[in-house]
Write a protein that holds these residues in place. Structure first.
Motif, short mmCIF file in Angstrom:
data_model
loop_
_atom_site.label_atom_id
_atom_site.label_comp_id
_atom_site.label_asym_id
_atom_site.label_seq_id
_atom_site.Cartn_x
_atom_site.Cartn_y
_atom_site.Cartn_z
N THR A 1 0.84 -1.21 0.00
CA THR A 1 0.00 0.00 0.00
C THR A 1 0.87 1.25 0.00
O THR A 1 0.60 2.20 -0.75
CB THR A 1 -0.93 0.00 1.23
N ALA A 2 1.91 1.26 0.83
CA ALA A 2 2.82 2.41 0.86
C ALA A 2 3.51 2.60 -0.48
O ALA A 2 3.71 3.72 -0.94
CB ALA A 2 3.85 2.23 1.98
N HIS A 3 3.85 1.50 -1.12
CA HIS A 3 4.50 1.58 -2.44
C HIS A 3 3.54 2.18 -3.48
O HIS A 3 3.90 3.12 -4.20
CB HIS A 3 4.94 0.19 -2.88
N ILE A 4 2.33 1.67 -3.53
CA ILE A 4 1.35 2.14 -4.51
C ILE A 4 1.01 3.61 -4.29
O ILE A 4 0.88 4.38 -5.24
CB ILE A 4 0.08 1.26 -4.45
N ASP A 5 0.88 4.01 -3.02
CA ASP A 5 0.49 5.38 -2.69
C ASP A 5 1.67 6.33 -2.48
O ASP A 5 1.46 7.48 -2.10
CB ASP A 5 -0.38 5.38 -1.43
N SER A 6 2.89 5.85 -2.70
CA SER A 6 4.11 6.67 -2.54
C SER A 6 4.22 7.26 -1.13
O SER A 6 4.42 8.45 -0.95
CB SER A 6 4.17 7.78 -3.59
N VAL A 7 4.09 6.41 -0.14
CA VAL A 7 4.19 6.82 1.26
C VAL A 7 5.57 6.41 1.78
O VAL A 7 5.95 5.24 1.67
CB VAL A 7 3.08 6.16 2.11
N PRO A 8 6.33 7.34 2.36
CA PRO A 8 7.68 7.02 2.82
C PRO A 8 7.66 6.29 4.17
O PRO A 8 7.36 6.88 5.20
CB PRO A 8 8.34 8.39 2.96
N SER B 1 18.53 4.80 4.30
CA SER B 1 17.14 4.36 4.14
C SER B 1 16.16 5.50 4.34
O SER B 1 15.17 5.62 3.59
CB SER B 1 16.83 3.23 5.12
N PHE B 2 16.40 6.34 5.34
CA PHE B 2 15.52 7.50 5.54
C PHE B 2 15.57 8.42 4.31
O PHE B 2 14.54 8.91 3.86
CB PHE B 2 15.93 8.28 6.80
N PHE B 3 16.75 8.64 3.77
CA PHE B 3 16.90 9.50 2.60
C PHE B 3 16.16 8.90 1.40
O PHE B 3 15.39 9.59 0.72
CB PHE B 3 18.38 9.70 2.27
N ILE B 4 16.39 7.62 1.14
CA ILE B 4 15.77 6.95 -0.01
C ILE B 4 14.25 6.96 0.11
O ILE B 4 13.53 7.20 -0.87
CB ILE B 4 16.31 5.52 -0.15
N LYS C 1 12.30 9.06 1.59
CA LYS C 1 11.70 10.40 1.55
C LYS C 1 11.85 11.12 0.21
O LYS C 1 10.94 11.82 -0.23
CB LYS C 1 12.33 11.24 2.66
N TYR C 2 13.00 10.97 -0.44
CA TYR C 2 13.30 11.80 -1.60
C TYR C 2 13.10 11.07 -2.92
O TYR C 2 13.13 9.86 -2.98
CB TYR C 2 14.71 12.37 -1.48
N GLY C 3 12.91 11.87 -4.00
CA GLY C 3 12.47 11.30 -5.27
C GLY C 3 11.00 10.94 -5.08
O GLY C 3 10.27 11.62 -4.37
N ARG C 4 10.59 9.87 -5.68
CA ARG C 4 9.22 9.38 -5.41
C ARG C 4 9.27 8.67 -4.06
O ARG C 4 9.98 7.68 -3.90
CB ARG C 4 8.79 8.40 -6.50
N PRO C 5 8.54 9.16 -3.06
CA PRO C 5 8.57 8.53 -1.74
C PRO C 5 8.08 7.08 -1.80
O PRO C 5 7.30 6.70 -2.69
CB PRO C 5 7.62 9.37 -0.91
N GLY C 6 8.54 6.29 -0.87
CA GLY C 6 8.09 4.91 -0.81
C GLY C 6 8.80 4.12 0.27
O GLY C 6 9.66 4.63 0.98
N PRO C 7 8.46 2.84 0.38
CA PRO C 7 9.00 2.01 1.46
C PRO C 7 10.42 1.53 1.19
O PRO C 7 10.81 1.27 0.05
CB PRO C 7 8.03 0.83 1.51
N VAL C 8 11.18 1.43 2.28
CA VAL C 8 12.52 0.86 2.26
C VAL C 8 12.56 -0.22 3.33
O VAL C 8 12.06 -0.01 4.45
CB VAL C 8 13.61 1.92 2.51
N LEU C 9 13.15 -1.36 3.02
CA LEU C 9 13.24 -2.48 3.96
C LEU C 9 14.68 -2.65 4.45
O LEU C 9 15.61 -2.60 3.65
CB LEU C 9 12.81 -3.78 3.27
N ILE C 10 14.81 -2.85 5.76
CA ILE C 10 16.10 -3.25 6.34
C ILE C 10 15.85 -4.56 7.08
O ILE C 10 15.08 -4.62 8.02
CB ILE C 10 16.64 -2.21 7.35
N ASP C 11 16.51 -5.62 6.63
CA ASP C 11 16.39 -6.93 7.27
C ASP C 11 17.63 -7.14 8.12
O ASP C 11 18.76 -7.11 7.62
CB ASP C 11 16.25 -8.03 6.22
N VAL C 12 17.42 -7.34 9.41
CA VAL C 12 18.54 -7.43 10.37
C VAL C 12 18.66 -8.86 10.86
O VAL C 12 17.72 -9.43 11.34
CB VAL C 12 18.32 -6.49 11.56
#
Length: 104
Positions: A31-38, A88-91, A93-104
């Protein structure tokens, strides 16, 4: 995290455990990807020595979310964590906003 990001314009953050905890986040990430939500999604993973062994609750969340995130990271060294989080915060928020995943 989606609602927080939509309401504030800031990057929302959510956490999930390995396995089902991570896969339960997939609909929200899509949903965040489709709606460009950071949003920044941080998931736990099984121990490094168990990756790739079909260990209890091991899921390739990196692969599962690949088509619905702007970028994904798998943290292999704790020394890289602060750099990865900042990037990840930068990616997200900027350009087309969207989700970033960090797997730890």
């Amino acid at each position: 995290s989606d609602a927080y990001a939509r309401a504030t314009g800031k990057v929302g953050v959510c956490f999930g455990t390995s396995g089902p905890g991570a896969t339960n986040l997939v609909t929200g990430v899509a949903t965040a990807h489709i709606d460009s939500v950071p949003i920044l999604v941080i998931t736990g993973q099984v121990g490094r020595s168990f990756i790739g062994t079909d260990a209890f609750q091991e899921v390739d969340i990196f692969g599962v979310t690949l088509p619905i995130v702007k970028h994904s990271y798998v943290v292999r060294d704790a020394a890289d964590m602060s750099r990865i989080v900042a990037a990840s915060f930068f990616i997200a928020k900027y350009g087309r906003p969207g989700p970033v995943l960090i797997d730890v």
